[in-house]
Design a protein around this motif. Structure first.
Motif, mmCIF file in Angstrom:
data_model
loop_
_atom_site.group_PDB
_atom_site.id
_atom_site.type_symbol
_atom_site.label_atom_id
_atom_site.label_comp_id
_atom_site.label_asym_id
_atom_site.label_seq_id
_atom_site.Cartn_x
_atom_site.Cartn_y
_atom_site.Cartn_z
ATOM 1 N N PHE A 105 1.111 11.710 -8.254
ATOM 2 C CA PHE A 105 0.045 12.710 -8.285
ATOM 3 C C PHE A 105 -1.149 12.089 -9.002
ATOM 4 C CE2 PHE A 105 3.783 15.362 -7.717
ATOM 5 C CZ PHE A 105 3.341 16.341 -6.839
ATOM 6 N N LYS A 106 -2.286 12.021 -8.317
ATOM 7 C CA LYS A 106 -3.444 11.312 -8.894
ATOM 8 C C LYS A 106 -4.749 11.947 -8.415
ATOM 9 C CE LYS A 106 -4.065 9.060 -4.814
ATOM 10 N NZ LYS A 106 -5.290 8.930 -4.053
ATOM 11 N N ALA A 107 -5.861 11.457 -8.995
ATOM 12 C CA ALA A 107 -7.176 11.954 -8.587
ATOM 13 C C ALA A 107 -8.172 10.805 -8.645
ATOM 14 C CB ALA A 107 -7.632 13.082 -9.509
ATOM 15 N N GLU A 108 -9.205 10.931 -7.863
ATOM 16 C CA GLU A 108 -10.226 9.879 -7.776
ATOM 17 C C GLU A 108 -10.949 9.691 -9.118
ATOM 18 O OE1 GLU A 108 -12.065 6.860 -6.695
ATOM 19 O OE2 GLU A 108 -10.442 7.668 -5.492
ATOM 20 N N TRP A 109 -11.117 10.794 -9.874
ATOM 21 C CA TRP A 109 -11.879 10.713 -11.131
ATOM 22 C C TRP A 109 -11.019 10.250 -12.311
ATOM 23 C CZ3 TRP A 109 -9.193 13.907 -14.278
ATOM 24 C CH2 TRP A 109 -8.499 14.968 -13.684
ATOM 25 N N ASP A 159 -3.274 13.560 -3.645
ATOM 26 C CA ASP A 159 -4.551 13.787 -4.334
ATOM 27 C C ASP A 159 -4.550 15.223 -4.865
ATOM 28 O OD1 ASP A 159 -7.173 14.438 -5.040
ATOM 29 O OD2 ASP A 159 -7.990 12.956 -3.651
ATOM 30 N N ILE A 160 -4.551 15.370 -6.180
ATOM 31 C CA ILE A 160 -4.385 16.710 -6.764
ATOM 32 C C ILE A 160 -5.577 17.627 -6.473
ATOM 33 C CG2 ILE A 160 -2.816 15.971 -8.605
ATOM 34 C CD1 ILE A 160 -5.848 16.690 -10.108
ATOM 35 N N ASP A 161 -6.742 17.029 -6.217
ATOM 36 C CA ASP A 161 -7.903 17.872 -5.921
ATOM 37 C C ASP A 161 -7.839 18.454 -4.505
ATOM 38 O OD1 ASP A 161 -9.063 17.559 -8.426
ATOM 39 O OD2 ASP A 161 -10.003 15.676 -7.852
ATOM 40 N N ALA A 172 0.841 -1.199 0.000
ATOM 41 C CA ALA A 172 0.000 0.000 0.000
ATOM 42 C C ALA A 172 0.879 1.254 0.000
ATOM 43 C CB ALA A 172 -0.904 0.004 1.228
ATOM 44 N N VAL A 173 0.387 2.281 -0.673
ATOM 45 C CA VAL A 173 1.141 3.528 -0.790
ATOM 46 C C VAL A 173 0.474 4.582 0.081
ATOM 47 C CG1 VAL A 173 1.694 5.385 -2.404
ATOM 48 C CG2 VAL A 173 2.022 3.000 -3.087
ATOM 49 N N LYS A 174 1.270 5.259 0.903
ATOM 50 C CA LYS A 174 0.715 6.255 1.822
ATOM 51 C C LYS A 174 0.336 7.531 1.075
ATOM 52 C CE LYS A 174 1.894 8.936 5.932
ATOM 53 N NZ LYS A 174 2.997 9.440 6.758
ATOM 54 N N GLU A 175 -0.877 8.016 1.324
ATOM 55 C CA GLU A 175 -1.282 9.295 0.745
ATOM 56 C C GLU A 175 -0.879 10.406 1.698
ATOM 57 O OE1 GLU A 175 -5.019 9.436 -1.285
ATOM 58 O OE2 GLU A 175 -5.393 11.473 -0.583
ATOM 59 N N ILE A 176 -0.207 11.414 1.176
ATOM 60 C CA ILE A 176 0.250 12.488 2.062
ATOM 61 C C ILE A 176 -0.416 13.817 1.699
ATOM 62 C CG2 ILE A 176 2.488 11.376 2.518
ATOM 63 C CD1 ILE A 176 3.707 13.549 0.603
ATOM 64 N N THR A 177 -0.385 14.745 2.652
ATOM 65 C CA THR A 177 -0.962 16.072 2.444
ATOM 66 C C THR A 177 0.170 17.064 2.185
ATOM 67 O OG1 THR A 177 -0.765 16.651 4.771
ATOM 68 C CG2 THR A 177 -2.795 15.527 4.098
ATOM 69 N N GLY A 178 -0.212 18.266 1.806
ATOM 70 C CA GLY A 178 0.768 19.322 1.584
ATOM 71 C C GLY A 178 1.585 19.602 2.842
ATOM 72 N N ALA A 179 0.930 19.498 4.009
ATOM 73 C CA ALA A 179 1.615 19.766 5.275
ATOM 74 C C ALA A 179 2.706 18.738 5.551
ATOM 75 C CB ALA A 179 0.590 19.772 6.416
ATOM 76 N N GLU A 180 2.517 17.518 5.037
ATOM 77 C CA GLU A 180 3.497 16.451 5.292
ATOM 78 C C GLU A 180 4.598 16.392 4.226
ATOM 79 O OE1 GLU A 180 0.709 12.940 7.162
ATOM 80 O OE2 GLU A 180 0.303 13.616 5.122
ATOM 81 N N PHE A 181 4.423 17.145 3.139
ATOM 82 C CA PHE A 181 5.300 17.003 1.977
ATOM 83 C C PHE A 181 6.770 17.272 2.310
ATOM 84 C CE2 PHE A 181 6.974 17.827 -2.268
ATOM 85 C CZ PHE A 181 6.317 16.861 -3.027
ATOM 86 N N GLU A 182 7.001 18.344 3.056
ATOM 87 C CA GLU A 182 8.367 18.726 3.432
ATOM 88 C C GLU A 182 9.069 17.569 4.156
ATOM 89 O OE1 GLU A 182 9.735 21.813 2.899
ATOM 90 O OE2 GLU A 182 11.587 21.488 4.041
ATOM 91 N N GLU A 183 8.392 17.032 5.167
ATOM 92 C CA GLU A 183 8.973 15.982 6.003
ATOM 93 C C GLU A 183 9.125 14.660 5.225
ATOM 94 O OE1 GLU A 183 9.912 17.005 9.017
ATOM 95 O OE2 GLU A 183 10.911 15.051 9.208
ATOM 96 N N GLU A 184 8.075 14.293 4.486
ATOM 97 C CA GLU A 184 8.040 12.977 3.827
ATOM 98 C C GLU A 184 8.860 12.931 2.535
ATOM 99 O OE1 GLU A 184 6.648 10.110 4.596
ATOM 100 O OE2 GLU A 184 5.271 10.580 6.237
ATOM 101 N N VAL A 185 8.916 14.069 1.832
ATOM 102 C CA VAL A 185 9.541 14.061 0.499
ATOM 103 C C VAL A 185 10.851 14.861 0.492
ATOM 104 C CG1 VAL A 185 9.229 14.593 -1.960
ATOM 105 C CG2 VAL A 185 7.278 13.795 -0.595
ATOM 106 N N ILE A 186 10.750 16.147 0.802
ATOM 107 C CA ILE A 186 11.910 17.044 0.671
ATOM 108 C C ILE A 186 13.046 16.613 1.600
ATOM 109 C CG2 ILE A 186 12.694 19.445 0.852
ATOM 110 C CD1 ILE A 186 10.737 18.849 -1.496
#
Lengths: 103, 301
Positions: free
Chosen positions: A26-30, A57-59, A2-16
Motif C-alpha cells: 500500500f503506497k502513495a505517490e506523495w 495506490d491508497i489515493d 517490476a511490481v504490478k499495480e492493481i485496482t480494487g476491482a482486481e483485488f479479489e482475483e489477484e489477492v484473495i
C-alpha cells in the motif's frame, strides 16, 4: 522485478483468490518512504518466485484502505488463502520485512 | 576486504561523508538499516537548504544517493549492531561482519515513544509519529497530538485542516514551541488544548478507539480519537555503539565540531551528535568534517 499495480476491482482475483501467498504494497505517490521502499519490494518480487507481489495506490483505492485498515504507509500486508497473515509498517530492511510478514 | 571508511547510516550526513571520502580516493562502505535518505525523506518540501527551494525530501535524498553511488561508494542494507575497536575496526550486522580502518557513525535519531502500554502494537493502527505522512488517513475524524515543542504544534496545526477535532495534549502549562504557532492553534475552533495532562491509556480493538488522559490532579478523561500523533522528541540511535563513543545524559554522542569521539578512528556525524542545531545543512556539514577527520586519521596510521 517490476511490481504490478492493481485496482480494487482486481483485488479479489489477484489477492484473495491467489493460490500463492501475496504481498500487497500500500503506497502513495506523495510518500517518500514508500518510494525508497520500492526498490526493496522489487527485490523481494525478483527473489521470491513462490510469492506474488502487487501494489495498491491508497489515493485511488479508498475502499481497500478502509477494509484493510491501513493508517500509515508504507504498509506491506501479506495474504495467504485470502486472509491477512502479517503486516510490515514503515521503512524496514528486507530481513525485517520477511520477519514481520512471516514469509 | 578492509574498507578505508565505513559509514553507518545513509542519511544526508552519512552520504555526504561518503562523497568526501570517495573523492579522496578511499574505499567506502555505507551500511544502512532501513533505506537511504534518513529522516529527510518524510519532508514534503525543503525550503531552507541552499540553491533549490521547494525540492522534496525524497528527491533530495534520491539525488544524493545517486551522486554517492556514482562516485563508487558501496551500499549494503543491513543494520549495524555494534563496533569492535582494533587496528581494523569490525562492524557487526545480523548478516555478517565488515572491517574498516575508520568508522563514521551517522545513525541519526528516531521518534521517542510515549511509553504507554500497547503503543507499539498500534503503530499503523492509529498511533503515528508523523502527521504529514499519515494525517490524511484521519480526514474528518477526531485525533490527538501529544507534545509541546514545535513539531507537536506544527502537527496540530496541520491536522486542524484535515481532522474534525484535534486535541493537543501537553504535560506542562505552557508550550516549548513557538508562541506564534501556539497562538494560531488557540484561534482554531476545532483545536482543544489540554495542558498539564498526559496520555495514560490506549483503548483499542484492532485499531485505536479511545485514549485516557490524566491531568495533574489525577482526573481521568476518556476521549474518542482514531488517531494519536506522538511528537515528544527524538532519541539518538547511539546505544549500540556505547563501547566506542561517549554519550551525554540524553544519549547524544559527545563530540566537538571536529566530530571526533573518545576512540581514535571512530567519528560521529549528523543528528545523533550532541549539538545545538539539527538541520539538513548541519548534517551535511558534519559529514564533510567527519570524512576529512577520517582521512587525516587514515594518513596517520
Amino acid at each position: 522485478m517490476a511490481v504490478k499495480e492493481i485496482t480494487g476491482a482486481e483485488f479479489e482475483e489477484e489477492v484473495i483468490k491467489s493460490d500463492v501467498p501475496v504481498i500487497v504494497d500500500f503506497k502513495a505517490e506523495w510518500c517518500g518512504p514508500c518510494k525508497v521502499l520500492k526498490s526493496t519490494v522489487e527485490e523481494i518480487a525478483g527473489e521470491r518466485a513462490d510469492v506474488k507481489v502487487v501494489s495498491v495506490d491508497i489515493d485511488e483505492e479508498e475502499d481497500l484502505v478502509d477494509e484493510y485498515e491501513v493508517f500509515s504507509i508504507p504498509c506491506l500486508v501479506a495474504f495467504k488463502g485470502g486472509s491477512e497473515v502479517g503486516r510490515s509498517i514503515g521503512l524496514a530492511s528486507k530481513s525485517e520485512i520477511y520477519g514481520a510478514l512471516g514469509l | 576486504m578492509i574498507y578505508d571508511v565505513l559509514i553507518i547510516g545513509a542519511g544526508p550526513a552519512g552520504m555526504t561523508a561518503a562523497i568526501y571520502a570517495r573523492r579522496a580516493g578511499k574505499s567506502v562502505l555505507v551500511l544502512e538499516a532501513k533505506g537511504y535518505g534518513g529522516q529527510i525523506i518524510k519532508t514534503p518540501d525543503i525550503e531552507n537548504y541552499p540553491v533549490e527551494p521547494g525540492i522534496s525530501g525524497y528527491d533530495f535524498a534520491t539525488r544524493l544517493y545517486e551522486q554517492t553511488k556514482a562516485l563508487g561508494a558501496e551500499f549494503v542494507f543491513e543494520r549495524a549492531e555494534g563496533i569492535v575497536d582494533g587496528n581494523v575496526k569490525k562492524v557487526k550486522t545480523p548478516e555478517g561482519e565488515y572491517g574498516a580502518k575508520s568508522v563514521i557513525i551517522a545513525t541519526g535519531s528516531e521518534s521517542r515513544p510515549l511509553g504507554v502500554e500497547g503503543e507499539t502494537a498500534l503503530i499503523g493502527r492509529g498511533v503515528s509519529y508523523c502527521a504529514t505522512c499519515d494525517g490524511n488517513f484521519f480526514r474528518n475524524k477526531a485525533v490527538a497530538v501529544v507534545g509541546g515543542g514545535n513539531t507537536a504544534l506544527e502537527d496540530a496545526l496541520y491536522m486542524a485542516d484535515i481532522a474534525e477535532t484535534v486535541y493537543l495534549i501537553h504535560r506542562r502549562d505552557s508550550f516549548r514551541g513557538e508562541e506564534a504557532t501556539a497562538e494560531l492553534l488557540r484561534r482554531r475552533e476545532n483545536v482543544k488544548i489540554l495542558y498539564n495532562s498526559t496520555v495514560t491509556e490506549l483503548i483499542a480493538d484492532r485499531r485505536l478507539r479511545q485514549i485516557v488522559v490524566t491531568d495533574k490532579e489525577g482526573v481521568k478523561t476518556t476521549l474518542d480519537v482514531r488517531g494519536l500523533f506522538v511528537a515528544v522528541g527524538r532519541i539518538p540511535e547511539n546505544r549500540a555503539f556505547e563501547n566506542v563513543i561517549e554519550l551525554d545524559g540524553a544519549g547524544w554522542a559527545s563530540s566537538g565540531e571536529n566530530c571526533r569521539t573518545k576512540t581514535p578512528g571512530v567519528f560521529v556525524a549528523g543528528d545523533n551528535r550532541s549539538k545545538d542545531v539539527r538541520q539538513l545543512v548541519t548534517a551535511t556539514a558534519d559529514g564533510a568534517v567527519a570524512a576529512t577527520e577520517a582521512l587525516k586519521y587514515i594518513a596517520s596510521l
